[in-house]
Design a protein around this motif. Structure first.
Motif, PDB file in Angstrom:
ATOM      1  N   LEU A 108       0.838  -1.197   0.000  1.00  0.00           N
ATOM      2  CA  LEU A 108       0.000   0.000   0.000  1.00  0.00           C
ATOM      3  C   LEU A 108       0.875   1.250   0.000  1.00  0.00           C
ATOM      4  N   PRO A 109       0.498   2.254  -0.762  1.00  0.00           N
ATOM      5  CA  PRO A 109       1.203   3.546  -0.655  1.00  0.00           C
ATOM      6  C   PRO A 109       0.769   4.259   0.623  1.00  0.00           C
ATOM      7  N   LEU A 110       1.691   4.510   1.510  1.00  0.00           N
ATOM      8  CA  LEU A 110       1.377   5.109   2.805  1.00  0.00           C
ATOM      9  C   LEU A 110       1.671   6.599   2.784  1.00  0.00           C
ATOM     10  N   PRO A 111       0.805   7.402   3.404  1.00  0.00           N
ATOM     11  CA  PRO A 111       1.107   8.846   3.496  1.00  0.00           C
ATOM     12  C   PRO A 111       2.284   9.087   4.431  1.00  0.00           C
ATOM     13  N   ALA A 112       3.106  10.039   4.089  1.00  0.00           N
ATOM     14  CA  ALA A 112       4.303  10.328   4.885  1.00  0.00           C
ATOM     15  C   ALA A 112       3.953  11.254   6.044  1.00  0.00           C
ATOM     16  N   ASN A 113       3.106  10.760   6.928  1.00  0.00           N
ATOM     17  CA  ASN A 113       2.701  11.547   8.097  1.00  0.00           C
ATOM     18  C   ASN A 113       2.319  10.591   9.222  1.00  0.00           C
ATOM     19  N   LEU A 114       1.648  11.113  10.236  1.00  0.00           N
ATOM     20  CA  LEU A 114       1.285  10.299  11.396  1.00  0.00           C
ATOM     21  C   LEU A 114       0.374   9.137  11.018  1.00  0.00           C
ATOM     22  N   ALA A 115      -0.491   9.341  10.027  1.00  0.00           N
ATOM     23  CA  ALA A 115      -1.387   8.255   9.603  1.00  0.00           C
ATOM     24  C   ALA A 115      -0.585   7.068   9.070  1.00  0.00           C
ATOM     25  N   GLY A 116       0.474   7.336   8.331  1.00  0.00           N
ATOM     26  CA  GLY A 116       1.320   6.247   7.840  1.00  0.00           C
ATOM     27  C   GLY A 116       2.016   5.519   8.973  1.00  0.00           C
ATOM     28  N   THR A 117       2.474   6.252   9.991  1.00  0.00           N
ATOM     29  CA  THR A 117       3.106   5.631  11.150  1.00  0.00           C
ATOM     30  C   THR A 117       2.112   4.738  11.900  1.00  0.00           C
ATOM     31  N   LEU A 118       0.890   5.238  12.088  1.00  0.00           N
ATOM     32  CA  LEU A 118      -0.141   4.438  12.752  1.00  0.00           C
ATOM     33  C   LEU A 118      -0.460   3.184  11.956  1.00  0.00           C
ATOM     34  N   ALA A 119      -0.448   3.293  10.636  1.00  0.00           N
ATOM     35  CA  ALA A 119      -0.706   2.119   9.800  1.00  0.00           C
ATOM     36  C   ALA A 119       0.365   1.053  10.003  1.00  0.00           C
ATOM     37  N   LEU A 120       1.616   1.456  10.142  1.00  0.00           N
ATOM     38  CA  LEU A 120       2.692   0.500  10.423  1.00  0.00           C
ATOM     39  C   LEU A 120       2.451  -0.206  11.755  1.00  0.00           C
ATOM     40  N   CYS A 121       2.090   0.560  12.774  1.00  0.00           N
ATOM     41  CA  CYS A 121       1.857  -0.033  14.097  1.00  0.00           C
ATOM     42  C   CYS A 121       0.660  -0.970  14.090  1.00  0.00           C
ATOM     43  N   VAL A 122      -0.397  -0.604  13.353  1.00  0.00           N
ATOM     44  CA  VAL A 122      -1.574  -1.472  13.265  1.00  0.00           C
ATOM     45  C   VAL A 122      -1.229  -2.772  12.561  1.00  0.00           C
ATOM     46  N   ALA A 123      -0.440  -2.689  11.495  1.00  0.00           N
ATOM     47  CA  ALA A 123      -0.020  -3.897  10.795  1.00  0.00           C
ATOM     48  C   ALA A 123       0.787  -4.811  11.713  1.00  0.00           C
ATOM     49  N   GLY A 124       1.702  -4.231  12.481  1.00  0.00           N
ATOM     50  CA  GLY A 124       2.472  -5.034  13.430  1.00  0.00           C
ATOM     51  C   GLY A 124       1.597  -5.641  14.498  1.00  0.00           C
ATOM     52  N   ALA A 125       0.618  -4.872  14.997  1.00  0.00           N
ATOM     53  CA  ALA A 125      -0.273  -5.376  16.044  1.00  0.00           C
ATOM     54  C   ALA A 125      -1.112  -6.541  15.533  1.00  0.00           C
ATOM     55  N   ILE A 126      -1.619  -6.450  14.308  1.00  0.00           N
ATOM     56  CA  ILE A 126      -2.446  -7.532  13.751  1.00  0.00           C
ATOM     57  C   ILE A 126      -1.621  -8.800  13.587  1.00  0.00           C
ATOM     58  N   ALA A 127      -0.395  -8.659  13.070  1.00  0.00           N
ATOM     59  CA  ALA A 127       0.451  -9.841  12.874  1.00  0.00           C
ATOM     60  C   ALA A 127       0.791 -10.503  14.208  1.00  0.00           C
ATOM     61  N   GLY A 128       1.176  -9.707  15.212  1.00  0.00           N
ATOM     62  CA  GLY A 128       1.505 -10.272  16.515  1.00  0.00           C
ATOM     63  C   GLY A 128       0.307 -10.884  17.200  1.00  0.00           C
ATOM     64  N   ALA A 129      -0.852 -10.228  17.112  1.00  0.00           N
ATOM     65  CA  ALA A 129      -2.061 -10.752  17.753  1.00  0.00           C
ATOM     66  C   ALA A 129      -2.467 -12.090  17.152  1.00  0.00           C
TER      67      ALA A 129
END
Length: 359
Positions: free
Chosen positions: A99-120
């Motif tokens: 996915l093309p991620l915006p270069a701002n806080l929303a993109g950072t949150l998307a990275l953390c959400v992806a990590g959280a889903i994989a770990g969960a």
């Protein structure tokens, strides 16, 4: 009050005993134990540079410790946080491929959400195997961690490998705009704040909400939970998922704040060290914060021991292993009623026999 002091005294005693045994260990190597203790604490908390290294290492330790602490409140012993961490980091590094991620806080949150889903998903799998297939969660979570590491290496060295990474296979670096920066221009990144907030929120959830209380009931007495109609299986899967999500966020934070990509340096043993932190904190999410800072300091001081005294950097792992063994031993001491034991051991006073005088 007495119980609270007992809860604090035994972990403190275990850590002090581990430091004493570690001093004996280095004494056999020809190094002064006193000098080792001084350098150990100076390298961890001696100056602001040491504090930055300590806090930087403490951030993932808090999150991986929650991967052990939250399922433990539901009665499970999960030790596969390392697998959730590496998969969380891999998911964060792989998301910009899809996915093309915006270069701002929303993109950072998307990275953390992806990590959280994989770990969960990864830790919830261990809970599912325990509830529906009867497989011990301690063994399954540990084996799943090795599978996760193997999957991580296969993808990083294969389809996700950046052609520019020659000697050290890695994924493409994430955009600078979605990285996690330092707090106030320091080397301490915002992952520390994420870890502290996660610990406090988890502690409040377990203590002050109905669902958290239900999780503690399931962990304390599963039969009682069934009798009162609590959905034990759902609560156990939820506890595993939340714990795994915390470890997955730790991996995403390491990618976004430290490494900027997924590579072999992500497999640093934070998941295994989180087991020790959780046990010393008695699986209390709020108590995880100071314990993680302490062991983050020990990890940061390892390189100083190597430079000053010539000890291997991995000698800190010996200290952590000693602390873990002593913590497990203190759990057995905790169950002993010392007052009753000492009372039974004390010799009883001999009572004089009364005899009848002859007439």
């Amino acid at each position: 009050m007495r119980n609270a002091l007992k809860e604090i005294a035994l972990p403190v005693f275990a850590i002090a005993a581990a430091l004493l045994l570690f001093g004996v260990f280095v004494w056999f190597a020809g190094v002064s134990p006193l000098e080792v203790w001084v350098i150990l604490f100076k390298g961890a908390f001696g100056d602001w540079f040491s504090w930055q290294n300590t806090l930087q290492r403490a951030a993932p330790l808090m999150l991986t410790a929650l991967c052990v602490a939250i399922p433990a409140r539901a009665g499970l012993v999960i030790i596969g946080g390392e697998g959730a961490l590496v998969l969380g980091g891999l998911a964060a590094a792989a998301l910009p491929y899809a996915l093309p991620l915006p270069a701002n806080l929303a993109g950072t949150l998307a990275l953390c959400v992806a990590g959280a889903i994989a770990g969960a998903a990864w830790i919830a799998l261990a809970g599912w195997l325990r509830q529906y297939r009867g497989i011990n969660e301690t063994i399954s979570s540990l084996l799943l961690a090795y599978i996760a590491i193997g999957l991580f290496k296969h993808l990083v060295e294969g389809v996700l490998r950046d052609p520019a990474s020659l000697n050290k296979p890695a994924t493409r670096s994430i955009a600078e705009g979605i990285g996690i920066g330092g707090i106030g221009g320091s080397d301490v990144h915002w992952g520390l704040v994420i870890g502290i907030v996660a610990c406090i929120v988890s502690g409040l959830w377990l203590r002050a909400t109905a669902s958290g209380f239900s999780v503690r009931v399931v962990g304390g007495n599963p039969r009682t939970a069934q009798l009162v109609g609590l959905p034990a299986s759902g609560l156990i899967l939820a506890a595993c998922g939340i714990g795994g999500a915390c470890a997955g966020v730790a991996g995403a934070v390491e990618v976004a704040a430290v490494h900027t990509n997924a590579n072999a340096s992500l497999i640093a043993g934070y998941g295994y060290a989180g087991i020790l932190v959780s046990f010393i904190a008695r699986h209390n999410p709020v108590a995880v914060i100071p314990v993680a800072i302490l062991f983050g300091g020990f990890g940061a001081a390892g390189s100083l021991l190597q430079r000053r005294l010539g000890l291997p950097d991995a000698s800190v792992l010996v200290l952590q292993g000693m602390a873990f063994v002593l913590i497990l031993a203190s759990e057995g001491l905790r169950m002993i009623d010392w007052k009753t034991l000492l009372k039974n051991r004390m010799p009883r006073a001999v009572q004089p026999r009364l005899t009848k005088e002859p007439v």
